[in-house]
Design a protein around this motif. Structure first.
Motif, PDB file in Angstrom:
ATOM      1  N   TYR A  36       0.783  -1.238  -0.165  1.00  0.00           N
ATOM      2  CA  TYR A  36       0.127  -0.208  -0.003  1.00  0.00           C
ATOM      3  C   TYR A  36       1.050   1.223  -0.108  1.00  0.00           C
ATOM      4  CZ  TYR A  36      -3.586   3.323   1.657  1.00  0.00           C
ATOM      5  OH  TYR A  36      -4.344   4.423   1.789  1.00  0.00           O
ATOM      6  N   LEU A  37       1.960   1.318   1.007  1.00  0.00           N
ATOM      7  CA  LEU A  37       2.652   2.548   0.904  1.00  0.00           C
ATOM      8  C   LEU A  37       3.709   2.433  -0.499  1.00  0.00           C
ATOM      9  CD1 LEU A  37       4.227   4.651   2.623  1.00  0.00           C
ATOM     10  CD2 LEU A  37       6.101   2.737   3.488  1.00  0.00           C
ATOM     11  N   SER A  38       4.210   1.249  -1.014  1.00  0.00           N
ATOM     12  CA  SER A  38       5.010   1.357  -2.000  1.00  0.00           C
ATOM     13  C   SER A  38       4.285   2.098  -3.056  1.00  0.00           C
ATOM     14  CB  SER A  38       5.623   0.105  -2.132  1.00  0.00           C
ATOM     15  OG  SER A  38       6.163   0.161  -3.665  1.00  0.00           O
ATOM     16  N   ASP A  39       2.912   1.617  -3.341  1.00  0.00           N
ATOM     17  CA  ASP A  39       2.323   1.933  -4.572  1.00  0.00           C
ATOM     18  C   ASP A  39       1.779   3.516  -4.231  1.00  0.00           C
ATOM     19  OD1 ASP A  39       1.893  -0.677  -5.525  1.00  0.00           O
ATOM     20  OD2 ASP A  39      -0.244  -0.704  -4.855  1.00  0.00           O
ATOM     21  N   PHE A 127      -4.230  11.990   5.453  1.00  0.00           N
ATOM     22  CA  PHE A 127      -3.274  10.993   6.313  1.00  0.00           C
ATOM     23  C   PHE A 127      -3.499   9.682   6.431  1.00  0.00           C
ATOM     24  CE2 PHE A 127      -0.977   9.060   9.583  1.00  0.00           C
ATOM     25  CZ  PHE A 127       0.411  10.101   9.806  1.00  0.00           C
ATOM     26  N   HIS A 128      -2.822   8.778   5.763  1.00  0.00           N
ATOM     27  CA  HIS A 128      -2.885   7.349   5.826  1.00  0.00           C
ATOM     28  C   HIS A 128      -2.733   6.583   6.975  1.00  0.00           C
ATOM     29  CE1 HIS A 128      -3.577   7.591   1.205  1.00  0.00           C
ATOM     30  NE2 HIS A 128      -2.880   8.742   1.440  1.00  0.00           N
ATOM     31  N   LEU A 129      -3.405   6.255   7.868  1.00  0.00           N
ATOM     32  CA  LEU A 129      -3.095   5.684   9.356  1.00  0.00           C
ATOM     33  C   LEU A 129      -3.265   4.257   9.299  1.00  0.00           C
ATOM     34  CD1 LEU A 129      -1.905   6.311  12.031  1.00  0.00           C
ATOM     35  CD2 LEU A 129      -4.178   6.767  12.849  1.00  0.00           C
ATOM     36  N   SER A 130      -2.294   3.465   9.518  1.00  0.00           N
ATOM     37  CA  SER A 130      -2.612   2.079   9.245  1.00  0.00           C
ATOM     38  C   SER A 130      -2.448   1.443  10.865  1.00  0.00           C
ATOM     39  CB  SER A 130      -1.318   1.256   8.636  1.00  0.00           C
ATOM     40  OG  SER A 130      -1.844   1.478   7.270  1.00  0.00           O
ATOM     41  N   ARG A 131      -3.232   0.449  11.310  1.00  0.00           N
ATOM     42  CA  ARG A 131      -3.295   0.021  12.594  1.00  0.00           C
ATOM     43  C   ARG A 131      -2.761  -1.469  12.857  1.00  0.00           C
ATOM     44  NH1 ARG A 131      -3.306   2.680  17.734  1.00  0.00           N
ATOM     45  NH2 ARG A 131      -4.618   4.524  17.527  1.00  0.00           N
ATOM     46  N   MET A 132      -1.828  -1.631  13.807  1.00  0.00           N
ATOM     47  CA  MET A 132      -1.589  -3.085  14.009  1.00  0.00           C
ATOM     48  C   MET A 132      -2.236  -3.629  15.072  1.00  0.00           C
ATOM     49  SD  MET A 132      -0.226  -5.891  13.595  1.00  0.00           S
ATOM     50  CE  MET A 132       1.054  -6.108  12.368  1.00  0.00           C
ATOM     51  N   PRO A 133      -3.309  -4.049  15.253  1.00  0.00           N
ATOM     52  CA  PRO A 133      -4.189  -4.521  16.474  1.00  0.00           C
ATOM     53  C   PRO A 133      -3.233  -5.383  17.234  1.00  0.00           C
ATOM     54  CG  PRO A 133      -4.976  -5.588  14.673  1.00  0.00           C
ATOM     55  CD  PRO A 133      -4.127  -4.861  13.934  1.00  0.00           C
ATOM     56  N   GLY A 134      -3.409  -5.500  18.488  1.00  0.00           N
ATOM     57  CA  GLY A 134      -2.779  -6.369  19.522  1.00  0.00           C
ATOM     58  C   GLY A 134      -1.303  -6.206  19.831  1.00  0.00           C
ATOM     59  N   LEU A 168      -9.451  -3.245   5.313  1.00  0.00           N
ATOM     60  CA  LEU A 168      -8.510  -4.084   6.011  1.00  0.00           C
ATOM     61  C   LEU A 168      -7.677  -4.489   4.816  1.00  0.00           C
ATOM     62  CD1 LEU A 168      -8.095  -6.469   8.208  1.00  0.00           C
ATOM     63  CD2 LEU A 168      -9.769  -8.005   6.892  1.00  0.00           C
ATOM     64  N   LEU A 169      -6.374  -4.340   5.448  1.00  0.00           N
ATOM     65  CA  LEU A 169      -5.185  -4.679   4.319  1.00  0.00           C
ATOM     66  C   LEU A 169      -4.772  -6.080   4.443  1.00  0.00           C
ATOM     67  CD1 LEU A 169      -3.190  -1.376   4.662  1.00  0.00           C
ATOM     68  CD2 LEU A 169      -4.705  -1.969   2.783  1.00  0.00           C
ATOM     69  N   ASP A 170      -4.973  -6.553   5.631  1.00  0.00           N
ATOM     70  CA  ASP A 170      -4.170  -8.030   6.017  1.00  0.00           C
ATOM     71  C   ASP A 170      -5.153  -8.663   7.029  1.00  0.00           C
ATOM     72  OD1 ASP A 170      -1.937  -9.784   5.527  1.00  0.00           O
ATOM     73  OD2 ASP A 170      -2.210  -9.820   7.660  1.00  0.00           O
ATOM     74  N   ALA A 171      -5.998  -9.641   6.361  1.00  0.00           N
ATOM     75  CA  ALA A 171      -6.849 -10.499   7.445  1.00  0.00           C
ATOM     76  C   ALA A 171      -6.096 -11.519   8.400  1.00  0.00           C
ATOM     77  CB  ALA A 171      -7.680 -11.382   6.694  1.00  0.00           C
ATOM     78  N   ALA A 172      -4.979 -11.688   8.135  1.00  0.00           N
ATOM     79  CA  ALA A 172      -4.059 -12.748   9.333  1.00  0.00           C
ATOM     80  C   ALA A 172      -3.566 -11.664  10.236  1.00  0.00           C
ATOM     81  CB  ALA A 172      -2.972 -13.363   8.414  1.00  0.00           C
ATOM     82  N   THR A 173      -3.245 -10.638   9.951  1.00  0.00           N
ATOM     83  CA  THR A 173      -2.673  -9.680  11.027  1.00  0.00           C
ATOM     84  C   THR A 173      -3.676  -8.849  11.532  1.00  0.00           C
ATOM     85  OG1 THR A 173      -1.748  -8.038   9.468  1.00  0.00           O
ATOM     86  CG2 THR A 173      -0.170  -9.764  10.229  1.00  0.00           C
ATOM     87  N   VAL A 175      -4.074  -5.992  10.029  1.00  0.00           N
ATOM     88  CA  VAL A 175      -3.656  -4.442   9.617  1.00  0.00           C
ATOM     89  C   VAL A 175      -4.694  -3.822   8.724  1.00  0.00           C
ATOM     90  CG1 VAL A 175      -2.167  -3.402   8.493  1.00  0.00           C
ATOM     91  CG2 VAL A 175      -1.531  -4.916  10.264  1.00  0.00           C
ATOM     92  N   SER A 176      -5.095  -2.700   9.192  1.00  0.00           N
ATOM     93  CA  SER A 176      -6.158  -1.957   8.440  1.00  0.00           C
ATOM     94  C   SER A 176      -5.567  -0.475   8.271  1.00  0.00           C
ATOM     95  CB  SER A 176      -7.485  -1.850   9.262  1.00  0.00           C
ATOM     96  OG  SER A 176      -7.322  -1.182  10.234  1.00  0.00           O
ATOM     97  N   VAL A 177      -6.267   0.135   7.244  1.00  0.00           N
ATOM     98  CA  VAL A 177      -5.862   1.368   7.080  1.00  0.00           C
ATOM     99  C   VAL A 177      -7.134   2.475   7.115  1.00  0.00           C
ATOM    100  CG1 VAL A 177      -5.949   1.380   4.634  1.00  0.00           C
ATOM    101  CG2 VAL A 177      -4.325   3.141   5.612  1.00  0.00           C
ATOM    102  N   THR A 178      -6.952   3.520   7.657  1.00  0.00           N
ATOM    103  CA  THR A 178      -8.111   4.692   7.483  1.00  0.00           C
ATOM    104  C   THR A 178      -7.440   5.843   6.859  1.00  0.00           C
ATOM    105  OG1 THR A 178      -9.163   3.690   9.566  1.00  0.00           O
ATOM    106  CG2 THR A 178      -9.749   5.882   8.852  1.00  0.00           C
ATOM    107  N   VAL A 179      -8.030   6.324   5.932  1.00  0.00           N
ATOM    108  CA  VAL A 179      -7.624   7.449   5.262  1.00  0.00           C
ATOM    109  C   VAL A 179      -8.078   8.733   5.890  1.00  0.00           C
ATOM    110  CG1 VAL A 179      -7.328   8.617   2.988  1.00  0.00           C
ATOM    111  CG2 VAL A 179      -6.996   6.099   3.264  1.00  0.00           C
ATOM    112  N   TRP A 180      -7.541   9.636   6.507  1.00  0.00           N
ATOM    113  CA  TRP A 180      -8.200  10.827   6.888  1.00  0.00           C
ATOM    114  C   TRP A 180      -7.837  12.141   5.932  1.00  0.00           C
ATOM    115  CZ3 TRP A 180      -9.615  11.489  12.259  1.00  0.00           C
ATOM    116  CH2 TRP A 180      -9.652  10.146  12.927  1.00  0.00           C
TER     117      TRP A 180
END
Length: 184
Positions: A36-39, A127-134, A168-173, A175-180
């Motif tokens: 997502y970042l690289s793109d 602002f693209h804020l990605s979150r790593m839950p847990g 949701l960017l990655d179901a296994a982890t 990780v999601s992103v919210t665009v502000w």
């Protein structure tokens, strides 16, 4: 001159982008978020980051970048990188630094660290804020000054940005992103 300022960060549950030693832990390096970042960086006209932050991708040196630092009065060439300038935001406005890189318009991608992210709070268009839950990083490096007393989301809101839908960017982890986006 039309520069659009966009921030990009992935943070832990407690709003940290690095551990207490200043190192981004492997748990925050998620392939889907990195893609997502690289793109996004491929579309950016300029990247801005501090001396300890970088995107570390194979074609990183081909991207125009400003490395925010207090070690120069205004601006200086990075000796071994023709696409990079050392830039002191207190010594030269962003627009003037961009011109020095040959950029007059386009997206400015901000990649951190804490002080650099904080510098642009009044200017972010997006602002693209990605979150790593847990994941928690007690004593770590926060994404913005004032975190964890205030969440990153509260900080963005205070500065006039509003969240879009969470993706949701990655179901296994998880990780999601919210665009502000700035609301005017």
């Amino acid at each position: 001159m039309a520069l659009r300022v966009e921030g990009f960060a992935i943070v832990s549950d407690d709003g940290m982008l690095a551990d207490a030693s200043g190192v981004m832990p492997r748990d925050l390096l998620v392939d889907a978020d990195q893609r997502y970042l690289s793109d996004a960086l491929d579309r950016a006209a300029i990247l801005v980051h501090g001396r300890n932050s970088h995107e570390g991708q194979p074609h990183s040196r081909q991207r125009r970048r400003l490395i925010a630092t207090r070690s120069v009065a205004a601006i200086a060439q990075v000796p071994d990188d023709p696409n990079a300038l050392l830039w002191n935001p207190a010594g030269m406005p962003l627009e003037d630094a961009a011109v020095r890189l040959g950029v007059h318009e386009g997206s400015v991608a901000v990649l951190g660290g804490t002080d650099v992210y904080g510098l642009f709070l009044p200017r972010y268009d997006v602002f693209h804020l990605s979150r790593m839950p847990g994941l928690r990083l007690p004593g770590g490096r926060p994404v913005f000054p004032g975190v964890p007393e205030q969440t990153p989301e509260e900080t963005l809101s205070v500065y006039g940005l509003r969240p879009g839908p969470q993706r949701l960017l990655d179901a296994a982890t998880g990780v999601s992103v919210t665009v502000w986006r700035r609301c005017e």
